[in-house]
Design a protein around this motif. Structure first.
Motif, PDB file in Angstrom:
ATOM      1  N   SER A  24       0.836  -1.198   0.000  1.00 32.89           N
ATOM      2  CA  SER A  24       0.000   0.000   0.000  1.00 32.89           C
ATOM      3  C   SER A  24       0.869   1.246   0.000  1.00 32.89           C
ATOM      4  CB  SER A  24      -0.888   0.016   1.255  1.00 32.89           C
ATOM      5  OG  SER A  24      -1.546   1.251   1.366  1.00 32.89           O
ATOM      6  N   THR A  25       0.487   2.222  -0.818  1.00 33.01           N
ATOM      7  CA  THR A  25       1.227   3.488  -0.853  1.00 33.01           C
ATOM      8  C   THR A  25       0.393   4.626  -0.277  1.00 33.01           C
ATOM      9  OG1 THR A  25       0.471   3.891  -3.102  1.00 33.01           O
ATOM     10  CG2 THR A  25       2.616   2.809  -2.843  1.00 33.01           C
ATOM     11  N   GLY A  26      -0.769   4.298   0.263  1.00 32.34           N
ATOM     12  CA  GLY A  26      -1.616   5.310   0.880  1.00 32.34           C
ATOM     13  C   GLY A  26      -1.103   5.719   2.247  1.00 32.34           C
ATOM     14  N   ARG A  27      -1.542   6.861   2.712  1.00 31.16           N
ATOM     15  CA  ARG A  27      -1.168   7.376   4.034  1.00 31.16           C
ATOM     16  C   ARG A  27      -1.759   6.470   5.106  1.00 31.16           C
ATOM     17  NH1 ARG A  27      -3.606  11.992   7.240  1.00 31.16           N
ATOM     18  NH2 ARG A  27      -1.886  12.646   8.577  1.00 31.16           N
ATOM     19  N   ILE A  28      -0.913   5.984   6.020  1.00 27.30           N
ATOM     20  CA  ILE A  28      -1.329   5.005   7.031  1.00 27.30           C
ATOM     21  C   ILE A  28      -0.989   5.522   8.431  1.00 27.30           C
ATOM     22  CG2 ILE A  28      -0.945   2.655   7.921  1.00 27.30           C
ATOM     23  CD1 ILE A  28      -2.286   2.577   5.235  1.00 27.30           C
ATOM     24  N   GLY A  29      -1.902   5.285   9.343  1.00 28.28           N
ATOM     25  CA  GLY A  29      -1.660   5.522  10.764  1.00 28.28           C
ATOM     26  C   GLY A  29      -1.931   4.225  11.499  1.00 28.28           C
ATOM     27  N   VAL A  30      -1.063   3.866  12.434  1.00 24.30           N
ATOM     28  CA  VAL A  30      -1.194   2.605  13.160  1.00 24.30           C
ATOM     29  C   VAL A  30      -1.273   2.881  14.652  1.00 24.30           C
ATOM     30  CG1 VAL A  30      -0.121   0.378  13.654  1.00 24.30           C
ATOM     31  CG2 VAL A  30       0.142   1.398  11.389  1.00 24.30           C
ATOM     32  N   ALA A  31      -2.229   2.241  15.301  1.00 24.91           N
ATOM     33  CA  ALA A  31      -2.347   2.308  16.753  1.00 24.91           C
ATOM     34  C   ALA A  31      -2.234   0.882  17.279  1.00 24.91           C
ATOM     35  CB  ALA A  31      -3.668   2.923  17.162  1.00 24.91           C
ATOM     36  N   ILE A  51       3.777   4.741   6.234  1.00 27.09           N
ATOM     37  CA  ILE A  51       3.291   4.839   7.609  1.00 27.09           C
ATOM     38  C   ILE A  51       3.734   6.200   8.133  1.00 27.09           C
ATOM     39  CG2 ILE A  51       3.427   3.919   9.941  1.00 27.09           C
ATOM     40  CD1 ILE A  51       3.915   1.165   8.688  1.00 27.09           C
ATOM     41  N   GLU A  52       2.775   7.083   8.357  1.00 22.46           N
ATOM     42  CA  GLU A  52       3.074   8.439   8.785  1.00 22.46           C
ATOM     43  C   GLU A  52       2.827   8.679  10.271  1.00 22.46           C
ATOM     44  OE1 GLU A  52       1.279  11.325   6.257  1.00 22.46           O
ATOM     45  OE2 GLU A  52       2.162  10.471   4.463  1.00 22.46           O
ATOM     46  N   HIS A  53       2.147   7.746  10.901  1.00 19.64           N
ATOM     47  CA  HIS A  53       1.867   7.898  12.341  1.00 19.64           C
ATOM     48  C   HIS A  53       1.864   6.521  12.974  1.00 19.64           C
ATOM     49  CE1 HIS A  53       0.147   9.668  15.971  1.00 19.64           C
ATOM     50  NE2 HIS A  53      -0.683   8.644  16.001  1.00 19.64           N
ATOM     51  N   TRP A  54       2.610   6.372  14.068  1.00 24.39           N
ATOM     52  CA  TRP A  54       2.664   5.103  14.792  1.00 24.39           C
ATOM     53  C   TRP A  54       2.533   5.420  16.268  1.00 24.39           C
ATOM     54  CZ3 TRP A  54       3.268   0.143  12.868  1.00 24.39           C
ATOM     55  CH2 TRP A  54       3.398  -0.855  13.828  1.00 24.39           C
ATOM     56  N   SER A  55       1.615   4.755  16.945  1.00 30.85           N
ATOM     57  CA  SER A  55       1.491   4.973  18.389  1.00 30.85           C
ATOM     58  C   SER A  55       1.241   3.651  19.092  1.00 30.85           C
ATOM     59  CB  SER A  55       0.371   5.960  18.696  1.00 30.85           C
ATOM     60  OG  SER A  55      -0.858   5.455  18.226  1.00 30.85           O
ATOM     61  N   ASP A  71     -11.809   7.244  23.631  1.00 30.43           N
ATOM     62  CA  ASP A  71     -10.382   7.544  23.638  1.00 30.43           C
ATOM     63  C   ASP A  71      -9.942   7.791  22.197  1.00 30.43           C
ATOM     64  OD1 ASP A  71      -7.757   7.911  24.258  1.00 30.43           O
ATOM     65  OD2 ASP A  71      -7.427   5.912  25.076  1.00 30.43           O
ATOM     66  N   VAL A  72     -10.196   8.990  21.691  1.00 32.61           N
ATOM     67  CA  VAL A  72      -9.953   9.298  20.283  1.00 32.61           C
ATOM     68  C   VAL A  72      -8.834  10.305  20.070  1.00 32.61           C
ATOM     69  CG1 VAL A  72     -12.304   8.723  19.585  1.00 32.61           C
ATOM     70  CG2 VAL A  72     -11.746  11.064  20.264  1.00 32.61           C
ATOM     71  N   ALA A  73      -8.074  10.592  21.106  1.00 32.45           N
ATOM     72  CA  ALA A  73      -7.010  11.580  20.987  1.00 32.45           C
ATOM     73  C   ALA A  73      -6.010  11.195  19.902  1.00 32.45           C
ATOM     74  CB  ALA A  73      -6.301  11.756  22.324  1.00 32.45           C
ATOM     75  N   ASP A  74      -5.693   9.896  19.798  1.00 35.39           N
ATOM     76  CA  ASP A  74      -4.723   9.448  18.797  1.00 35.39           C
ATOM     77  C   ASP A  74      -5.264   9.659  17.384  1.00 35.39           C
ATOM     78  OD1 ASP A  74      -2.100   8.179  18.468  1.00 35.39           O
ATOM     79  OD2 ASP A  74      -3.273   6.652  17.416  1.00 35.39           O
ATOM     80  N   LEU A  75      -6.554   9.468  17.173  1.00 38.09           N
ATOM     81  CA  LEU A  75      -7.159   9.733  15.867  1.00 38.09           C
ATOM     82  C   LEU A  75      -7.024  11.205  15.496  1.00 38.09           C
ATOM     83  CD1 LEU A  75     -10.426   7.636  16.030  1.00 38.09           C
ATOM     84  CD2 LEU A  75      -8.490   7.273  14.497  1.00 38.09           C
ATOM     85  N   ARG A  76      -7.233  12.058  16.474  1.00 35.02           N
ATOM     86  CA  ARG A  76      -7.118  13.498  16.212  1.00 35.02           C
ATOM     87  C   ARG A  76      -5.706  13.876  15.794  1.00 35.02           C
ATOM     88  NH1 ARG A  76     -10.686  14.253  21.169  1.00 35.02           N
ATOM     89  NH2 ARG A  76     -12.724  14.539  20.261  1.00 35.02           N
ATOM     90  N   VAL A  77      -4.705  13.253  16.396  1.00 37.72           N
ATOM     91  CA  VAL A  77      -3.304  13.538  16.045  1.00 37.72           C
ATOM     92  C   VAL A  77      -3.053  13.108  14.599  1.00 37.72           C
ATOM     93  CG1 VAL A  77      -0.908  12.873  16.500  1.00 37.72           C
ATOM     94  CG2 VAL A  77      -2.446  13.354  18.407  1.00 37.72           C
ATOM     95  N   PHE A  78      -3.518  11.941  14.210  1.00 39.84           N
ATOM     96  CA  PHE A  78      -3.282  11.438  12.857  1.00 39.84           C
ATOM     97  C   PHE A  78      -3.936  12.332  11.810  1.00 39.84           C
ATOM     98  CE2 PHE A  78      -4.661   8.677   9.274  1.00 39.84           C
ATOM     99  CZ  PHE A  78      -3.425   8.432   8.737  1.00 39.84           C
ATOM    100  N   PHE A  79      -5.163  12.759  12.056  1.00 37.47           N
ATOM    101  CA  PHE A  79      -5.892  13.538  11.057  1.00 37.47           C
ATOM    102  C   PHE A  79      -5.634  15.040  11.121  1.00 37.47           C
ATOM    103  CE2 PHE A  79      -8.393   9.602  10.992  1.00 37.47           C
ATOM    104  CZ  PHE A  79      -8.356   9.364   9.626  1.00 37.47           C
ATOM    105  N   ALA A  80      -4.818  15.478  12.071  1.00 37.55           N
ATOM    106  CA  ALA A  80      -4.534  16.919  12.204  1.00 37.55           C
ATOM    107  C   ALA A  80      -3.674  17.422  11.072  1.00 37.55           C
ATOM    108  CB  ALA A  80      -3.866  17.193  13.539  1.00 37.55           C
TER     109      ALA A  80
END
Length: 80
Positions: A24-31, A51-55, A71-80
């Protein structure tokens, strides 16, 4: 959870299908949640080029949205 057997069969068949893996070459965030699979990083990096965000989070498991609702704080960081 009663879906483990079916899931295992699906992954087993997929590995032996002969199809080439697609990266995949799309923007990815992993929690990664504390009570879930912890060996995911090598697999994620193998299959995803961006992978642009890893937590790694201190709470939650395989169904973290139900276990730690709100608990959506991590989602907010990824989409900011």
């Amino acid at each position: 959870m009663r879906c483990r057997g079916g899931t295992a069969r699906c992954h087993h068949a997929e590995q032996r299908s002969g199809a080439e893996p697609v990266v995949s070459t799309g923007r990815i965030g992993v929690a990664v949640f504390a009570d879930d699979l912890q060996t995911i990083r090598s697999l994620a990096e193998r299959d995803n080029a961006r992978i642009e965000h890893w937590s790694e989070l201190p709470r939650g498991g395989h169904v973290a949205a139900m276990e730690v609702p709100g608990d959506v704080a991590d989602l907010r960081v990824f989409f900011a």
